[in-house]
Every structure is written in structure tokens, then in C-alpha cells.
Design a protein around this motif. Structure first.
Motif, PDB file in Angstrom:
ATOM      1  N   UNK A  71      15.061   5.728   1.185  1.00  0.00           N
ATOM      2  CA  UNK A  71      14.154   4.740   1.706  1.00  0.00           C
ATOM      3  C   UNK A  71      13.082   5.175   2.808  1.00  0.00           C
ATOM      4  N   UNK A  72      13.398   6.676   3.382  1.00  0.00           N
ATOM      5  CA  UNK A  72      12.396   6.822   4.449  1.00  0.00           C
ATOM      6  C   UNK A  72      10.993   7.041   4.041  1.00  0.00           C
ATOM      7  N   UNK A  73      10.474   7.377   2.742  1.00  0.00           N
ATOM      8  CA  UNK A  73       9.112   7.635   2.676  1.00  0.00           C
ATOM      9  C   UNK A  73       8.324   6.236   2.788  1.00  0.00           C
ATOM     10  N   UNK A  74       9.144   5.220   2.737  1.00  0.00           N
ATOM     11  CA  UNK A  74       8.364   3.869   2.459  1.00  0.00           C
ATOM     12  C   UNK A  74       8.518   3.248   3.792  1.00  0.00           C
ATOM     13  N   UNK A  75       9.364   3.606   4.625  1.00  0.00           N
ATOM     14  CA  UNK A  75       9.377   3.011   6.029  1.00  0.00           C
ATOM     15  C   UNK A  75       8.257   2.934   6.816  1.00  0.00           C
ATOM     16  N   UNK A  76       7.382   3.827   6.505  1.00  0.00           N
ATOM     17  CA  UNK A  76       5.957   4.037   7.197  1.00  0.00           C
ATOM     18  C   UNK A  76       5.213   2.830   6.991  1.00  0.00           C
ATOM     19  N   UNK A  77       5.349   2.409   5.460  1.00  0.00           N
ATOM     20  CA  UNK A  77       4.430   1.509   5.166  1.00  0.00           C
ATOM     21  C   UNK A  77       4.980  -0.038   5.218  1.00  0.00           C
ATOM     22  N   UNK A  78       5.975   0.007   5.666  1.00  0.00           N
ATOM     23  CA  UNK A  78       7.007  -1.409   6.359  1.00  0.00           C
ATOM     24  C   UNK A  78       6.517  -1.741   7.616  1.00  0.00           C
TER      25      UNK A  78
END
Length: 351
Positions: A309-316
Motif C-alpha cells: 500500500x506504500x505507493x498509494x499512501x501519498x495520494x490518500x
């Protein structure tokens, strides 16, 4: 591998109904995009205090299947539920399957969610378990006692704290009878009753799972109780393990010693009065400590879930916690495991 996308379309009138009252139990109509088609779904908010958070959780029904989309708002790692349910599967307790997803609603990115399998009739059918009744433990009154923990008075009903998911009035009466006898019988009569009406092995493994993961809220609510159809005995399934692995249900660090080795509800207290049950519970703890609750076994799973999930946390943008806190969670959880192992090993000598 990219995270699956759940893209929901909900028309304005239904969206207004959904947002009008976050505490409503009513479903609204929506659609989920599936390649080039739209499948109708029912959708509503879910959760307790989390319903008023900026990032909310949802329950959906699609083609008679129920799923939960958990925002995991209070969990800095967003993996505690998934990790805990995996751990329960290792130690032989049925638990929900999970999957991280990206949720979009009317084109808006709502962020990373955890899709959780509902514990309902289909849950047991998939696992080949015959089930007669299912109960959700929804508040602290589901402590298997007769006293309300909030008022310190006798409960209005021994069904207080439970929600009936499958079964009828007979199922309610059976559970009330079980709780009543648990609180009135003693000695050999109680031992015989429990052996005939409770899957003690399942219960002790469930208890161990809550103890190892440190779920303070998992003993008197946040579990599913079901009655096996052919054997007529009660069994446990875990639910809501966001406040675990060293953090409480609000995400605050709570130490590795928050949960005592014997748990907190009345059924556990009664069971552990019997030397043979304590002996078996100790053997289960020893086995789990040796085989499953180790950094060697758990840390690869933590890193796998975290990195997915790490790559998507920045867009959350609806997240509560900072990116630095998120990235420090694997080390935080590793420290918990190391400390918890020592505490449980020490406490086992007193069983």
C-alpha cells in the motif's frame, strides 16, 4: 502489482441520503463499475465512533455478498486488521479474508481502504462450517456476565450486547440460557455444561489470538459468536483488530503490557478456574510463542502488507497520520513483538 480499484457511482439524491445521517442503518442505491458494466449495489456507512471521521468506512451488498470497506483511519500502518486476521488463521481460528483496495466515489479518490469479508452465512459456507446461529458482539455488555459494566447493575436482558445476524427467537433464548447457566452453575456441573456447549479449544485459541495481538477491546465486544449446527456448540471468530500490535483503537501507543494473559471477560474467568483448561491454554500459548509469534514469521508479512500500500499512501489525502509515522510502523510493530514475547513467556509461569 497495483491495488484493485473499487469505483462507486452514486446519484445525487442517494448521495444526499447517505450523507444526511451518518448513523443511519439504511442502505442507499449505488453502482460499482466492473470493466464496461455497472453492477447495482447497496451501500451504507459502518463503524462506531469512526462514522464522524473525515474518512469514513462503508458496508456494501453486491449480488447478495456483503463486504466492508474499512478506512482504517486510526491505524497509522493501515495493516493491523489484515495482519491480525492472518495471525488468527495461522493459529487455527477462522477469520475474515482481507484485501487492500483503492476506493473512488463519483470519480473522487477516497484513498486506500481495506476490503474485509463479512462474517455471515456465506463466510461459513465457504469454509464448510455448518452454522445454526450467528451473533455480533457490539458493545461491552457482550462480556458473558449478568452485570452491566456501565451501570454496575443487573442487565435488562442477557442478550444485551449482541446483535442477531442469523437465527430466530430460539437462537436468542439459547444464548441467554448459555449465559445464565454460565453464571449460575459451578464446579463439575459447570465443567460438564461448558464441555457440551462450547468449543473450548477454539475459544482458547481465540483468547490467545487476542492476547498476543494485544486487543484490549476484543474480549467483551468486537467478536462474532456462532453456534455450530450439527454439534450444537458455540465458537468464536475475531472482528475489528485495528487497535492491536502496540496501539489502541485510536492509534495511540499503549505499550506491550496493556493486555493481561488471561483476558477480561466472564467466560474466560470461569474457564480458567479449571486446572485442565489452564494447562491446555498454557500449551497453546507455548506452541504459538514457538511457531507463530516470532519476528521471523511475522515480519515478512508486515513488510509485504506495508509495501503493497506504500505507493498509494501519498495520494490518500484523507489520512490521519503523517507519512513518517506510516513508514516507521514496521519497526514499531517489530518492537511490540519482541517485548510481547518476553511478557507472555514471563506470565505463562503463573498459569
Amino acid at each position: 502489482m497495483s491495488l484493485p480499484i473499487r469505483h462507486v457511482i452514486i446519484r445525487d439524491p442517494q448521495l444526499d441520503l447517505l450523507q444526511k445521517d451518518v448513523w443511519s442503518k439504511k442502505f442507499v442505491d449505488a453502482y460499482i463499475l466492473n470493466q464496461d458494466s455497472r453492477e447495482p449495489i447497496k451501500l451504507r456507512h459502518r463503524g462506531g465512533h469512526t462514522r464522524e471521521y473525515p474518512k469514513r468506512s462503508y458496508e456494501i451488498v453486491m449480488d447478495k455478498e456483503t463486504y466492508h470497506w474499512n478506512a482504517e483511519y486510526d491505524d497509522p500502518s493501515m495493516i493491523r486488521n489484515a495482519l491480525s486476521f492472518q495471525f488468527f488463521q495461522w493459529i487455527g481460528v477462522p477469520s475474515p479474508q482481507t484485501r487492500p483496495v483503492r476506493l473512488y466515489m463519483n470519480g473522487q479518490n477516497l484513498g486506500v481502504y481495506l476490503e474485509i469479508e463479512a462474517v455471515d452465512r456465506r463466510f461459513f459456507r465457504r469454509r464448510g462450517i455448518s452454522v445454526q446461529s450467528i451473533f455480533y458482539a457490539i458493545n461491552d455488555n457482550a462480556n458473558f456476565g449478568v452485570i452491566d459494566p456501565d451501570t454496575s447493575r443487573r442487565k435488562h436482558s442477557l442478550f444485551d450486547g449482541y446483535e442477531l445476524i442469523l437465527g430466530g427467537n430460539k437462537s436468542r433464548l439459547q444464548l441467554q440460557s448459555f449465559i445464565s447457566k454460565l453464571n449460575t452453575l459451578s464446579g463439575q456441573r459447570l465443567s460438564t455444561f461448558l464441555s457440551s456447549n462450547l468449543d473450548i479449544e477454539n475459544y482458547l485459541r481465540w483468547l490467545a489470538g487476542a492476547v498476543f495481538t494485544g486487543n484490549y477491546d476484543g474480549f467483551d465486544h468486537n467478536y462474532t459468536l456462532y453456534r455450530h449446527k450439527s454439534r450444537g456448540i458455540y465458537r468464536m471468530v475475531p472482528w475489528d483488530y485495528e487497535g492491536t500490535w502496540g496501539r489502541n483503537c485510536y492509534g495511540k501507543p499503549c505499550g506491550s503490557d496493556l493486555v493481561r494473559i488471561t483476558g477480561y471477560n466472564h467466560l474466560t474467568k470461569k474457564l480458567l478456574e479449571y486446572p485442565r483448561v489452564r494447562k491446555r491454554y498454557k500449551a497453546i500459548l507455548e506452541d504459538i510463542l514457538k511457531t507463530h509469534f516470532t519476528t521471523r514469521r511475522i515480519m515478512p508479512v508486515i513488510h509485504q502488507l506495508h509495501s503493497k500500500i506504500s505507493p498509494y499512501i501519498y495520494r490518500d489525502h484523507g489520512r490521519k497520520w503523517s507519512f513518517s509515522t506510516f513508514h516507521g510502523e514496521p519497526d514499531f510493530m517489530r518492537n511490540y513483538i519482541v517485548e510481547r514475547r518476553k511478557l507472555i513467556a514471563k506470565d505463562m509461569t503463573r498459569l
